[in-house]
Design an enzyme around this catalytic site. Sequence first.
Site, PDB file in Angstrom:
ATOM      1  N   ASP A  37    -126.043   0.600 -28.864  1.00 26.62           N
ATOM      2  CA  ASP A  37    -124.606   0.663 -28.636  1.00 26.62           C
ATOM      3  C   ASP A  37    -124.245   2.016 -28.050  1.00 26.62           C
ATOM      4  O   ASP A  37    -124.655   3.062 -28.560  1.00 26.62           O
ATOM      5  CB  ASP A  37    -123.893   0.447 -29.976  1.00 26.62           C
ATOM      6  CG  ASP A  37    -122.385   0.527 -29.856  1.00 26.62           C
ATOM      7  OD1 ASP A  37    -121.850   1.637 -29.664  1.00 26.62           O
ATOM      8  OD2 ASP A  37    -121.742  -0.517 -29.980  1.00 26.62           O
ATOM      9  N   TYR A  42    -118.809   8.412 -23.857  1.00 29.80           N
ATOM     10  CA  TYR A  42    -119.668   9.340 -24.600  1.00 29.80           C
ATOM     11  C   TYR A  42    -120.338  10.299 -23.620  1.00 29.80           C
ATOM     12  O   TYR A  42    -121.155   9.897 -22.793  1.00 29.80           O
ATOM     13  CB  TYR A  42    -120.744   8.589 -25.382  1.00 29.80           C
ATOM     14  CG  TYR A  42    -120.243   7.721 -26.514  1.00 29.80           C
ATOM     15  CD1 TYR A  42    -118.946   7.820 -26.996  1.00 29.80           C
ATOM     16  CD2 TYR A  42    -121.093   6.794 -27.112  1.00 29.80           C
ATOM     17  CE1 TYR A  42    -118.504   7.019 -28.029  1.00 29.80           C
ATOM     18  CE2 TYR A  42    -120.654   5.985 -28.154  1.00 29.80           C
ATOM     19  CZ  TYR A  42    -119.360   6.098 -28.604  1.00 29.80           C
ATOM     20  OH  TYR A  42    -118.926   5.304 -29.635  1.00 29.80           O
ATOM     21  N   GLN A 150    -115.413  -4.107 -33.528  1.00 28.08           N
ATOM     22  CA  GLN A 150    -116.147  -2.954 -34.063  1.00 28.08           C
ATOM     23  C   GLN A 150    -115.141  -2.006 -34.710  1.00 28.08           C
ATOM     24  O   GLN A 150    -114.176  -1.583 -34.077  1.00 28.08           O
ATOM     25  CB  GLN A 150    -116.915  -2.223 -32.965  1.00 28.08           C
ATOM     26  CG  GLN A 150    -117.794  -1.105 -33.512  1.00 28.08           C
ATOM     27  CD  GLN A 150    -118.575  -0.404 -32.424  1.00 28.08           C
ATOM     28  OE1 GLN A 150    -118.096   0.561 -31.839  1.00 28.08           O
ATOM     29  NE2 GLN A 150    -119.769  -0.887 -32.128  1.00 28.08           N
ATOM     30  N   TYR A 178    -119.057   0.689 -37.604  1.00 29.93           N
ATOM     31  CA  TYR A 178    -119.630   1.993 -37.256  1.00 29.93           C
ATOM     32  C   TYR A 178    -119.381   2.956 -38.413  1.00 29.93           C
ATOM     33  O   TYR A 178    -118.492   2.758 -39.234  1.00 29.93           O
ATOM     34  CB  TYR A 178    -119.099   2.529 -35.929  1.00 29.93           C
ATOM     35  CG  TYR A 178    -117.635   2.890 -35.850  1.00 29.93           C
ATOM     36  CD1 TYR A 178    -117.151   4.100 -36.356  1.00 29.93           C
ATOM     37  CD2 TYR A 178    -116.733   2.045 -35.215  1.00 29.93           C
ATOM     38  CE1 TYR A 178    -115.816   4.443 -36.259  1.00 29.93           C
ATOM     39  CE2 TYR A 178    -115.389   2.384 -35.105  1.00 29.93           C
ATOM     40  CZ  TYR A 178    -114.933   3.581 -35.620  1.00 29.93           C
ATOM     41  OH  TYR A 178    -113.613   3.921 -35.520  1.00 29.93           O
ATOM     42  N   LEU A 181    -122.386   4.735 -43.178  1.00 29.41           N
ATOM     43  CA  LEU A 181    -122.769   5.736 -44.184  1.00 29.41           C
ATOM     44  C   LEU A 181    -121.793   6.912 -44.216  1.00 29.41           C
ATOM     45  O   LEU A 181    -122.125   7.989 -44.710  1.00 29.41           O
ATOM     46  CB  LEU A 181    -124.194   6.238 -43.923  1.00 29.41           C
ATOM     47  CG  LEU A 181    -125.294   5.197 -44.100  1.00 29.41           C
ATOM     48  CD1 LEU A 181    -126.667   5.770 -43.752  1.00 29.41           C
ATOM     49  CD2 LEU A 181    -125.308   4.662 -45.526  1.00 29.41           C
ATOM     50  N   LYS A 189    -126.829  13.723 -48.635  1.00 24.19           N
ATOM     51  CA  LYS A 189    -127.581  14.862 -48.100  1.00 24.19           C
ATOM     52  C   LYS A 189    -126.768  16.151 -47.998  1.00 24.19           C
ATOM     53  O   LYS A 189    -127.340  17.226 -47.829  1.00 24.19           O
ATOM     54  CB  LYS A 189    -128.142  14.509 -46.720  1.00 24.19           C
ATOM     55  CG  LYS A 189    -127.106  14.413 -45.613  1.00 24.19           C
ATOM     56  CD  LYS A 189    -127.786  14.101 -44.279  1.00 24.19           C
ATOM     57  CE  LYS A 189    -126.798  14.070 -43.132  1.00 24.19           C
ATOM     58  NZ  LYS A 189    -127.472  13.825 -41.838  1.00 24.19           N
ATOM     59  N   ARG A 202    -118.057  16.271 -36.585  1.00 17.79           N
ATOM     60  CA  ARG A 202    -117.627  15.862 -37.920  1.00 17.79           C
ATOM     61  C   ARG A 202    -116.563  16.779 -38.511  1.00 17.79           C
ATOM     62  O   ARG A 202    -115.915  16.428 -39.500  1.00 17.79           O
ATOM     63  CB  ARG A 202    -118.848  15.763 -38.843  1.00 17.79           C
ATOM     64  CG  ARG A 202    -119.680  14.511 -38.564  1.00 17.79           C
ATOM     65  CD  ARG A 202    -120.969  14.500 -39.318  1.00 17.79           C
ATOM     66  NE  ARG A 202    -121.860  15.577 -38.877  1.00 17.79           N
ATOM     67  CZ  ARG A 202    -123.149  15.634 -39.197  1.00 17.79           C
ATOM     68  NH1 ARG A 202    -123.691  14.713 -39.963  1.00 17.79           N
ATOM     69  NH2 ARG A 202    -123.896  16.624 -38.750  1.00 17.79           N
TER      70      ARG A 202
END
Length: 222
Positions: A37, A42, A150, A178, A181, A189, A202
């Site tokens: 994808d 992008y 999506q 999408y 997690l 983590k 992020r």
Amino acid sequence: PLLPIAQGGSWYAKGVADADLLSAMNAAYLAGIRHFDTAAGYGNGRSETLLGQFLEGKREQVFLASKSHVDDLTEAAVLAEVDGSLKRLRADFIDLYYIHWPRAGRDMRPVMEGLETARAQGKIGAIGVSNFNVAQMEQVSEVGRIAVHQMGYNLLWRYAEVEALPYCRDHDIAVVAYSPLGHGILTGKFGRDPGLGAGDQRHSILPFRADIWPHVYPAWSR
């Protein structure tokens, strides 16, 4: 069924060498991932270009998805965007092509009409939408068939369960999630200081905001 997807691109990895991005794609492929994808936006097309390079000789083994986010909400602009994606991906067919983002208060039907034309021309297969609410889905459904939605969906971000997911279920629209997690949060983590580098996208994600992260961290650090 939930299928693993390699969601690629330099938008997520600013400053990373092309060779490392290609190696990551290869690792995903060797691990059995066959749904790749990307999006025209992008890295201003760099992600599609790299993915097209990687897929040389592998195209028939891969389900390929990309997305468009045009400023000019016309059929002609969307058709030009699809042609640009095909060129960058070195492909003559894209299995699934999304309208990447809706535009609040604007008519998205010409965009859907453009994708229906591209499908009739044999350039794309299924048509999807991304990040749409129910009203926006109903609008474009007047002129085309939504096969896939999506959306961002994970244990930290569940607003879709109120309206979007029930609508998709009732209208036989497949869902692709999408950030399942939570941008890595749900892997456990990250430490009390998430340690994100300068330029990491992020920083713009709500759970990582400095005043919110101290509340998120204790819930997922066990």
